[in-house]
Design a protein around this motif. Structure first.
Motif, PDB file in Angstrom:
ATOM      1  N   SER A  77       2.238  -7.447   7.574  1.00 59.09           N
ATOM      2  CA  SER A  77       2.673  -8.391   6.540  1.00 59.09           C
ATOM      3  C   SER A  77       4.179  -8.594   6.662  1.00 59.09           C
ATOM      4  O   SER A  77       4.875  -7.858   7.376  1.00 59.09           O
ATOM      5  CB  SER A  77       2.334  -7.845   5.149  1.00 59.09           C
ATOM      6  N   GLY A  78       4.697  -9.603   5.958  1.00 58.19           N
ATOM      7  CA  GLY A  78       6.133  -9.844   6.001  1.00 58.19           C
ATOM      8  C   GLY A  78       6.934  -8.655   5.522  1.00 58.19           C
ATOM      9  O   GLY A  78       7.968  -8.300   6.111  1.00 58.19           O
ATOM     10  N   GLY A  79       6.471  -8.010   4.469  1.00 53.52           N
ATOM     11  CA  GLY A  79       7.172  -6.838   3.960  1.00 53.52           C
ATOM     12  C   GLY A  79       7.137  -5.681   4.935  1.00 53.52           C
ATOM     13  O   GLY A  79       8.129  -4.955   5.096  1.00 53.52           O
ATOM     14  N   GLN A  81       8.884  -7.352  -4.020  1.00 54.06           N
ATOM     15  CA  GLN A  81       8.678  -6.201  -4.894  1.00 54.06           C
ATOM     16  C   GLN A  81       8.104  -5.013  -4.130  1.00 54.06           C
ATOM     17  O   GLN A  81       8.301  -3.862  -4.509  1.00 54.06           O
ATOM     18  CB  GLN A  81       7.736  -6.580  -6.054  1.00 54.06           C
ATOM     19  N   GLU A  82       7.421  -5.291  -3.026  1.00 51.91           N
ATOM     20  CA  GLU A  82       6.891  -4.225  -2.178  1.00 51.91           C
ATOM     21  C   GLU A  82       8.020  -3.499  -1.450  1.00 51.91           C
ATOM     22  O   GLU A  82       7.998  -2.274  -1.312  1.00 51.91           O
ATOM     23  CB  GLU A  82       5.923  -4.834  -1.158  1.00 51.91           C
ATOM     24  N   VAL A  83       9.025  -4.246  -0.989  1.00 49.29           N
ATOM     25  CA  VAL A  83      10.083  -3.669  -0.161  1.00 49.29           C
ATOM     26  C   VAL A  83      11.188  -3.030  -0.987  1.00 49.29           C
ATOM     27  O   VAL A  83      11.783  -2.021  -0.583  1.00 49.29           O
ATOM     28  CB  VAL A  83      10.669  -4.746   0.787  1.00 49.29           C
ATOM     29  N   LEU A  84      11.491  -3.590  -2.168  1.00 53.23           N
ATOM     30  CA  LEU A  84      12.613  -3.098  -2.961  1.00 53.23           C
ATOM     31  C   LEU A  84      12.579  -1.591  -3.222  1.00 53.23           C
ATOM     32  O   LEU A  84      13.608  -0.923  -3.117  1.00 53.23           O
ATOM     33  CB  LEU A  84      12.704  -3.869  -4.278  1.00 53.23           C
ATOM     34  N   PRO A  85      11.424  -1.001  -3.575  1.00 53.43           N
ATOM     35  CA  PRO A  85      11.421   0.458  -3.786  1.00 53.43           C
ATOM     36  C   PRO A  85      11.847   1.241  -2.542  1.00 53.43           C
ATOM     37  O   PRO A  85      12.485   2.299  -2.662  1.00 53.43           O
ATOM     38  CB  PRO A  85       9.968   0.759  -4.170  1.00 53.43           C
TER      39      PRO A  85
END
Length: 360
Positions: free
Chosen positions: A137-139, A172-176
Motif C-alpha cells: 500500500s502507499g503507506g 493516519q496509518e503512517v503517523l504513529p
C-alpha cells in the motif's frame, strides 16, 4: 534557537522571481519542521542542505563537520544523510529486503544488521520484507522508504512532505510510526510540511518559511505563542503543549492530560495512563474571567497570568498571551471584553477552555 544547536545552515540562492536567503542554527536532536505555503522555499532549503542545489553563497556544518563553505562542497553522495521524498521511489525490481540492502550498500558506514532489524521492527515492516513494491500500500511503501533512508546510518534525516501523496487513511496509518521514530531516533530530522496536524504531532522546533526567508524559528511551543508574529497552523492561532495521560473517566470517555502548569480534559482516544502526547488549544476556544465561573458546560478552567496582548486581525478583536504555570496559552477576545476585564500584564485570570484537541 535552543542551546543544543548543532547544525549551521546559511544559504543565499538567486533564481529569476525567487530568492532563498536563510541563516539558521538548528538543534542537533528532535524534529525541526520547515512549515509554510507552497513556494515559500521549504523544499529548496532542504535541497541545498542535501547538496542537490548549490547556492553561490552557502555554509553548512553538521555536528562540527563542514559539508559546505567558501572553499569546499561535499556532493550529495558524500553527505551522510537520508532523504525521504513525497513518493517512495522504491526500486520496483527489488523486494523490500533488496531495497533496504541497496541503501546499506551506498553508505560508507551502513547500519549494522542488528540495528537495521531494530528499524524494521520500529517501522512495522518485518512481514513485508519479501514483497515487491507493487504489492504494498502507499503507506507501506513510504515506511519502507523511511527504513531505506535510515539504512545508510545518516547523521541527518531529511523528509520532504513524506505523507503528502497519501490519502487520509494511509496518512493516519503512517503517523504513529513517525511518532515512534521521533521518540527513538537520536539524529536530527528536518521535516518539510504544510500540514498543521503533522507539525503539531511531530515537531519539537519549527521554522516558518515565507518568500524564501525564515520568518520565525524556535521551539514549537514558544514560537506558536509569539504575539509579535502569530503563526496559524491551519485555521487559527493556538498552542501545542506536551502532556501526559494522567487520569481516565471511562464513563464519559474522557482523559485528563497533565502538562507543565495544569491539567485539561480531552476526548479519550485509548492511550494508556502515562502515555506522552500533546494537546492543541486554539485561541478561539479560550475565554477569560476575573473569577472562577460555576454552572458552566466548560470542563477546563485554569488559573493563568496575563503576559501581554496585541491587536488581532480584525479591529474588534485582541489576542492575549497568558502563562499557565510554565506553559503559554493564547486567548482571542473581543476588544470590548478585554476592556471590561481591564486586562493588564501580571493580572491573574481564569482561562476557560471550551475544547481541547488531543493530537498525539
Amino acid at each position: 534557537m535552543s542551546g543544543d544547536a548543532a547544525i549551521r545552515a546559511r544559504f543565499r540562492l538567486d533564481w529569476p522571481g525567487f530568492v532563498l536567503d536563510v541563516d539558521l542554527n538548528l538543534p542537533g536532536q528532535g524534529v525541526t519542521a520547515l512549515f509554510g505555503h507552497s513556494g515559500s522555499g521549504k523544499t529548496t532549503l532542504l535541497r541545498c542542505i542535501a547538496g542537490l542545489e548549490r547556492a553561490a553563497e552557502g555554509e553548512l556544518s553538521v555536528r562540527g563537520e563542514v559539508w559546505q563553505d567558501a572553499t569546499r562542497f561535499l556532493p550529495t553522495h558524500r553527505r551522510p544523510l537520508g532523504y525521504v521524498f513525497q513518493e517512495a521511489s522504491l526500486f520496483p525490481h527489488l523486494s523490500v529486503r533488496g531495497n533496504l540492502e541497496y541503501g546499506m550498500k551506498r553508505s560508507r558506514e551502513p547500519l549494522a544488521r542488528a540495528a537495521l532489524d531494530d528499524v524494521v521492527e520500529l517501522l512495522g515492516i518485518g512481514r513485508l520484507l519479501e514483497r515487491r513494491p507493487e504489492q504494498l500500500s502507499g503507506g507501506e511503501r513510504q515506511r519502507v522508504a523511511i527504513a531505506r533512508a535510515l539504512a545508510v546510518k545518516p547523521r541527518l534525516l531529511l523528509m520532504d512532505e513524506p505523507l503528502a501523496a497519501l490519502d487520509f487513511a494511509r496518512k493516519q496509518e503512517v503517523l504513529p510510526y513517525l511518532e515512534r521514530l521521533h521518540d527513538e531516533l537520536e539524529i536530527p530530522v528536518l521535516y518539510v510540511s504544510h500540514a498543521p496536524d503533522e507539525v503539531a504531532r511531530l515537531a519539537d522546533h519549527i521554522i516558518v518559511m515565507q518568500d524564501g526567508c525564515a520568518r520565525a524559528a524556535g521551539p514549537l511551543g514558544d514560537t506558536l505563542a509569539r504575539l509579535d508574529l502569530p503563526i496559524r497552523l491551519g485555521e487559527d492561532v493556538g498552542v501545542v503543549l506536551d502532556a501526559v495521560v494522567a487520569a481516565r473517566d471511562a464513563a464519559w470517555h474522557l482523559v485528563e492530560m497533565a502538562f507543565a502548569g495544569g491539567r485539561v480534559w480531552a476526548r479519550d482516544n485509548g492511550q494508556p495512563l502515562g502515555h506522552r502526547g500533546r494537546v492543541r488549544i486554539l485561541a478561539r476556544d479560550v475565554s477569560l474571567a476575573r473569577a472562577p465561573v460555576a454552572g458552566t458546560s466548560i470542563l477546563n478552567t485554569l488559573s493563568a497570568v496575563v503576559v501581554d496582548s496585541v491587536d488581532d486581525g480584525h479591529p474588534a478583536l485582541v489576542l492575549v498571551k497568558l502563562r499557565v504555570g510554565d506553559s503559554p496559552l493564547l486567548a482571542r477576545l473581543t476588544r470590548r471584553s478585554a476592556h471590561a476585564l481591564e486586562l493588564a500584564p501580571g493580572q491573574q485570570v481564569y482561562a476557560q477552555i471550551k475544547a481541547v484537541a488531543l493530537v498525539g
